[in-house]
Write a protein that holds these residues in place. Sequence first.
Motif, short mmCIF file in Angstrom:
data_model
loop_
_atom_site.label_atom_id
_atom_site.label_comp_id
_atom_site.label_asym_id
_atom_site.label_seq_id
_atom_site.Cartn_x
_atom_site.Cartn_y
_atom_site.Cartn_z
N VAL A 266 45.74 43.64 65.95
CA VAL A 266 45.63 43.07 64.38
C VAL A 266 44.55 43.64 63.49
O VAL A 266 44.33 43.14 62.77
N ASN A 267 44.03 44.97 63.93
CA ASN A 267 43.13 45.56 63.09
C ASN A 267 43.35 45.42 61.57
O ASN A 267 42.68 45.32 60.66
N ARG A 268 44.60 45.77 61.38
CA ARG A 268 44.98 46.04 59.87
C ARG A 268 44.88 44.42 59.27
O ARG A 268 44.95 44.65 57.93
N PHE A 269 45.01 43.37 59.95
CA PHE A 269 44.98 42.24 59.18
C PHE A 269 43.53 41.68 59.21
O PHE A 269 43.21 40.38 58.65
N PHE A 270 42.13 42.37 59.66
CA PHE A 270 41.18 41.93 59.45
C PHE A 270 40.50 41.62 58.16
O PHE A 270 39.88 40.72 57.61
N PRO A 271 40.94 42.35 56.97
CA PRO A 271 40.68 42.15 55.74
C PRO A 271 41.16 40.84 55.01
O PRO A 271 40.62 40.06 54.39
N TYR A 272 42.50 40.40 55.88
CA TYR A 272 43.01 39.16 55.17
C TYR A 272 42.28 38.02 56.16
O TYR A 272 41.92 36.86 55.46
N MET A 273 41.92 38.33 57.43
CA MET A 273 41.02 37.20 58.09
C MET A 273 39.79 37.03 57.12
O MET A 273 39.10 35.70 57.25
N TYR A 274 39.21 38.04 56.68
CA TYR A 274 38.01 37.86 56.13
C TYR A 274 38.22 37.23 54.55
O TYR A 274 37.30 36.16 54.58
N GLN A 284 42.06 40.22 71.12
CA GLN A 284 42.17 40.87 72.24
C GLN A 284 41.20 41.95 72.06
O GLN A 284 41.14 43.25 71.33
N ARG A 285 40.15 42.03 72.77
CA ARG A 285 39.20 43.57 73.06
C ARG A 285 39.63 44.56 73.11
O ARG A 285 38.99 45.59 72.72
N ARG A 286 40.61 44.92 74.17
CA ARG A 286 40.87 46.11 74.32
C ARG A 286 41.83 46.89 73.51
O ARG A 286 42.17 47.93 73.58
N VAL A 287 42.45 46.03 72.60
CA VAL A 287 43.06 46.78 71.36
C VAL A 287 42.37 46.54 69.94
O VAL A 287 42.82 46.95 68.99
N VAL A 288 41.32 45.93 69.93
CA VAL A 288 40.44 45.66 68.73
C VAL A 288 39.05 46.08 68.97
O VAL A 288 38.40 45.79 70.03
N TYR A 297 32.92 43.52 58.85
CA TYR A 297 33.14 42.02 58.49
C TYR A 297 32.44 40.86 59.14
O TYR A 297 32.61 39.82 58.93
N GLY A 298 31.11 41.28 59.74
CA GLY A 298 30.44 40.32 60.51
C GLY A 298 29.64 39.31 59.70
O GLY A 298 29.18 38.41 60.14
N SER A 299 29.54 39.71 58.37
CA SER A 299 28.82 38.77 57.55
C SER A 299 29.67 37.64 57.49
O SER A 299 28.97 36.49 57.35
N ARG A 300 30.83 37.42 57.69
CA ARG A 300 31.67 36.21 57.32
C ARG A 300 32.46 35.93 58.81
O ARG A 300 32.58 34.77 59.21
N ILE A 301 32.81 36.82 59.51
CA ILE A 301 33.55 36.58 60.62
C ILE A 301 32.63 36.90 62.06
O ILE A 301 32.04 37.99 62.19
N GLY A 302 32.73 35.71 62.95
CA GLY A 302 31.94 35.84 64.19
C GLY A 302 33.23 36.23 65.17
O GLY A 302 34.32 36.26 64.98
N PHE A 303 32.56 36.41 66.45
CA PHE A 303 33.67 36.83 67.33
C PHE A 303 33.20 35.92 68.79
O PHE A 303 32.45 35.45 69.10
N CYS A 304 34.60 35.43 69.41
CA CYS A 304 34.40 34.84 70.73
C CYS A 304 34.56 35.91 71.81
O CYS A 304 35.77 36.66 71.68
N VAL A 305 33.70 36.12 72.10
CA VAL A 305 33.39 37.50 72.97
C VAL A 305 33.31 37.29 74.80
O VAL A 305 32.59 36.29 75.19
N GLY A 306 33.85 38.08 75.30
CA GLY A 306 33.58 38.26 76.85
C GLY A 306 32.59 39.23 77.24
O GLY A 306 32.14 39.81 76.24
N PRO A 307 32.41 39.33 78.60
CA PRO A 307 31.41 40.63 79.03
C PRO A 307 31.91 41.83 78.27
O PRO A 307 32.89 42.28 78.69
N GLU A 308 30.94 42.45 77.49
CA GLU A 308 31.35 43.76 76.95
C GLU A 308 31.05 45.05 77.79
O GLU A 308 30.09 45.00 78.56
#
Length: 370
Positions: A266-274, A284-288, A297-308
């Motif tokens: 959903v990379n193309r939708f991140f501007p909308y999420m912002y 999904q980390r493996r495709v984003v 976008y990190g000034s507004r969007i945080g992430f639920c992250v697993g082990p990187e």
Amino acid sequence: MKYPRPEYLDPAVSFETVRMPFGPDTVKAPKFDTPITPRENFRRNMSREAPLWMPNSLTDKITLGTNDVILHKVRGMQIHADFLKKATEDYEYKDWFNTDWTWVVSAGGGMLTPGTQLLDDITQWEKKVVFPDLGEWGFKEKAEQFMKTEYDPSKALSYDIGRGVTERLVSIMGGYEASMEALLLEPEAVADFFEVYTDFLIKVFDELNSLYPLDILTVHDDWGTERDTFFSEKVMEELVFEPTKRLIDYVHSKDVYIEWHTCGNVNRFFPYMYELRTDIAQVQRRVVDFPKMKEKYGSRIGFCVGPEGLDYTKPVTNEDFLDSIKNTVDVYAPGGGSYMMMFTPDEELCFDACAEIFCRSREIYEGGNH
């Protein structure tokens, strides 16, 4: 300041039994002595107002799933998949819109039962879609039980409301092919359904928020496959964006943060999420590319992250796991906004990982990198 990592079974550190995500299993997790409560720190983290450590889902928050908040099923229906039910074989169930689902053990989740279709013509939704009567589900009685016996006011409280507008469209239309056709061929009927369904989601949120002191609301709306999105930016702009924004704006007006779950590329939708002011992206980390999205976008969007950086296609040692935890904190703690979705059934490894998250992020934040 360097924080020494406590040893496993250090008598100065107490333990508590917590539920792991996405299932009924529990693990003993450390309960650290913290200068402020995990709830206060979680809210500081989400608002980026000087958090003291990076939040950890095991130690800092309680998550209520959709079936955690009801007293009983209604006419054999349940709100959503029951993640607390241990299943060794596939089974069928109905959700509260009377659509048929199959719990698929190998997938660890519910899938629309093949052949099920509540509605084959979206223009008929007003005649055929029956919205649940919230008074039937025992929300108040269940909440009273929880608040008396399980609620921990020191932790952030999250509720997972389930399906957003596109996922509900998919469920009533019997799958993605029919629902995507509806988006393209009957946009006015879809828009009308989305409006009324958004009213319903707000009503559900209001009911639960009046009974529980919520900090986070999680919404699921899968927007893509691992190859690409299900629909175009034009469909996002003309049909999906406005009802989604209305829901998010309303939740924010009640001082509750939004966590948005969406599978796929959903990379193309991140501007909308912002623009939607999504607080946490659960994607999904493996495709984003999370680090790239955080940079943009990190000034507004945080992430639920697993082990990187872990490669689960190869054997993972405890050392690999802990190295990954360190890397995750280094990448996502700066600037705040993100939290760790960390789980392992190994109690000692869980302890060491939780200690690393807590101590390493405190070192980062005390160094001024909020």
